[in-house]
Design a protein around this motif. Structure first.
Motif, mmCIF file in Angstrom:
data_model
loop_
_atom_site.group_PDB
_atom_site.id
_atom_site.type_symbol
_atom_site.label_atom_id
_atom_site.label_comp_id
_atom_site.label_asym_id
_atom_site.label_seq_id
_atom_site.Cartn_x
_atom_site.Cartn_y
_atom_site.Cartn_z
ATOM 1 N N CYS A 160 0.847 -1.202 0.000
ATOM 2 C CA CYS A 160 0.000 0.000 0.000
ATOM 3 C C CYS A 160 0.885 1.256 0.000
ATOM 4 C CB CYS A 160 -0.897 0.000 1.240
ATOM 5 S SG CYS A 160 -1.877 1.513 1.369
ATOM 6 N N PRO A 161 0.726 2.132 -1.004
ATOM 7 C CA PRO A 161 1.626 3.296 -1.104
ATOM 8 C C PRO A 161 1.536 4.254 0.084
ATOM 9 C CG PRO A 161 0.160 3.144 -3.034
ATOM 10 C CD PRO A 161 -0.255 2.057 -2.111
ATOM 11 N N ALA A 162 0.384 4.299 0.762
ATOM 12 C CA ALA A 162 0.244 5.228 1.890
ATOM 13 C C ALA A 162 1.166 4.865 3.056
ATOM 14 C CB ALA A 162 -1.209 5.277 2.361
ATOM 15 N N PHE A 168 3.824 7.275 3.705
ATOM 16 C CA PHE A 168 3.468 8.665 4.000
ATOM 17 C C PHE A 168 2.838 8.827 5.375
ATOM 18 C CE2 PHE A 168 3.664 8.413 -0.609
ATOM 19 C CZ PHE A 168 4.446 9.523 -0.912
ATOM 20 N N LEU A 206 4.180 9.649 8.211
ATOM 21 C CA LEU A 206 4.625 10.861 8.901
ATOM 22 C C LEU A 206 3.908 12.120 8.393
ATOM 23 C CD1 LEU A 206 6.540 11.870 11.134
ATOM 24 C CD2 LEU A 206 8.284 12.135 9.382
ATOM 25 N N PRO A 207 3.894 12.382 7.074
ATOM 26 C CA PRO A 207 3.134 13.563 6.642
ATOM 27 C C PRO A 207 1.653 13.497 6.994
ATOM 28 C CG PRO A 207 4.150 12.436 4.741
ATOM 29 C CD PRO A 207 4.703 11.819 5.962
ATOM 30 N N VAL A 209 1.612 14.417 10.727
ATOM 31 C CA VAL A 209 2.010 15.820 10.921
ATOM 32 C C VAL A 209 0.847 16.736 10.528
ATOM 33 C CG1 VAL A 209 3.490 17.682 10.032
ATOM 34 C CG2 VAL A 209 4.511 15.515 10.740
ATOM 35 N N ALA A 218 -6.810 5.875 3.434
ATOM 36 C CA ALA A 218 -5.598 5.907 2.615
ATOM 37 C C ALA A 218 -4.869 4.562 2.694
ATOM 38 C CB ALA A 218 -4.676 7.032 3.049
ATOM 39 N N THR A 273 5.764 18.789 6.318
ATOM 40 C CA THR A 273 6.570 17.785 7.007
ATOM 41 C C THR A 273 8.050 17.911 6.700
ATOM 42 O OG1 THR A 273 4.695 16.304 6.955
ATOM 43 C CG2 THR A 273 6.822 15.321 7.479
ATOM 44 N N PHE A 328 7.314 14.557 -4.749
ATOM 45 C CA PHE A 328 6.815 14.160 -3.431
ATOM 46 C C PHE A 328 5.329 14.488 -3.300
ATOM 47 C CE2 PHE A 328 5.806 15.281 0.956
ATOM 48 C CZ PHE A 328 6.180 14.119 1.625
ATOM 49 N N SER A 337 3.191 12.136 -5.442
ATOM 50 C CA SER A 337 3.078 10.795 -4.851
ATOM 51 C C SER A 337 2.129 10.803 -3.661
ATOM 52 C CB SER A 337 4.445 10.285 -4.361
ATOM 53 O OG SER A 337 5.382 10.325 -5.385
ATOM 54 N N TYR A 338 2.219 11.856 -2.860
ATOM 55 C CA TYR A 338 1.347 11.977 -1.686
ATOM 56 C C TYR A 338 -0.117 12.081 -2.120
ATOM 57 C CZ TYR A 338 -0.437 13.919 2.758
ATOM 58 O OH TYR A 338 -1.138 14.154 3.919
ATOM 59 N N ALA A 342 -1.137 8.596 -3.136
ATOM 60 C CA ALA A 342 -1.116 7.586 -2.069
ATOM 61 C C ALA A 342 -2.080 7.915 -0.937
ATOM 62 C CB ALA A 342 0.312 7.457 -1.497
#
Lengths: 199, 199
Positions: free
Chosen positions: A152-154, A157, A159-160, A163, A193, B168, B181, B184-185, B188
């Motif tokens: 799963c690509p999430a 991510f 941390l973002p 945050v 996600a 972040t 980035f 991708s976010y 994802a």
């Protein structure tokens, strides 16, 4: 020599350590990171500067340890049997008053973290990275249970995503997040996600 | 009186306005928000303080207008026919160099935004709120096309999702986000949270 240092280090009691960290946080609130000196910490805590440096290495390390002290343990201590259960339990480990207090402190050091490479490095290695590692264990358990796909690509991510939940109100409204806000965000954003159905 | 003020206001040319904003951003980089004075802006731009106050009302408004100047227009200018298309197009409206420059500026004023209610208010009403309104229009089009459900809970968390993507790296690594980035976010996290399949 290493043994002597270790013996000296061990002489500090947990109570004394807690007292020292509390004094560092008080100073941080009063004067901010840049104006905080090891001299002031030594005076306030009636310790010698040599002891402080021996024990903590420097101001950045001491401040980060103080910020970390009293926070809940690593995220993977929580294990409820489902990812949603784990994340909701993690969101309420600090009550809204504690979140407010910690958020106020973090707002105070955010700029210093940004401007000061020492502090940023210590904050990353002592706070952010261990927390990410612990969180990855929580997620790995969810993968092992078949709740989240391993690709799963999430997963990259986390941390973002977090945050965003914690910093938005802080940055734009100068208000801490509440437990209710974090839990809603987990259900609306983080779990979908990650491909986990919440309804 | 209002007509006189309007006439005076209209006398400033777009070129002169751009020159003035550039000078404000230079000063902001040099001395930071707290130490920036209207006197310094007046001297640097060879204008009278009275003109500055008449035109912008005060330091907070002037700085926010300067920060906003030169940024791309509202998000809903972009209309590619799909939500993924729109969001990817929005992510590349500023190239990585511009993101770096803007990110450095924003890092510099982040603490001032936090500490200064005037600046925070101006930043919210001039930058954040119009951007949210424009983004809601982008999302409404996606709802109207049947891409996103009107009751999708993630619709309420667009701001924290995006703050997470942009803040972040800035906060923890003192680095700006890159276009790659952000894209991708979006794929994802943001689109899956909104229930839009990306694969």
């Amino acid at each position: 020599m290493a043994e002597v240092a270790a013996a000296r280090r061990s002489r500090i009691t947990p109570e004394r350590e807690a007292e020292l960290y509390a004094a560092v946080l008080d100073l941080l609130r009063e004067v901010g990171y840049d104006a905080l000196t090891m001299d002031a910490v030594a005076t306030r805590t009636r310790s010698s500067k040599a002891t402080l440096y021996r024990q903590w290495g420097g101001k950045a390390e001491l401040v980060v340890k103080a910020l970390k002290h009293g926070k809940p343990g690593p995220a993977d201590e929580v294990d409820t049997g489902s990812l949603r259960g784990d994340m909701h339990a993690l969101a309420i480990r600090e009550d809204d008053c504690e979140m407010e207090r910690n958020s106020a402190l973090m707002r105070g050091v955010a700029m210093a973290i940004h401007n000061n490479e020492d502090l940023r490095g210590a904050f990353r290695t002592q706070v952010v990275e261990p927390e990410i590692v612990a969180f990855r264990r929580v997620l790995q358990r969810a993968i092992d249970r078949g709740e989240v796909r391993a690709d799963c690509p999430a997963l990259d991510f986390l941390l973002p995503m977090l945050v965003g939940a914690f910093a938005t109100r802080t940055l734009l409204e100068a208000q801490p997040p509440t437990q209710a806000f974090i839990q809603s965000y987990i259900d609306a954003v983080v779990l979908p996600a990650l491909g986990v159905r919440t309804t």
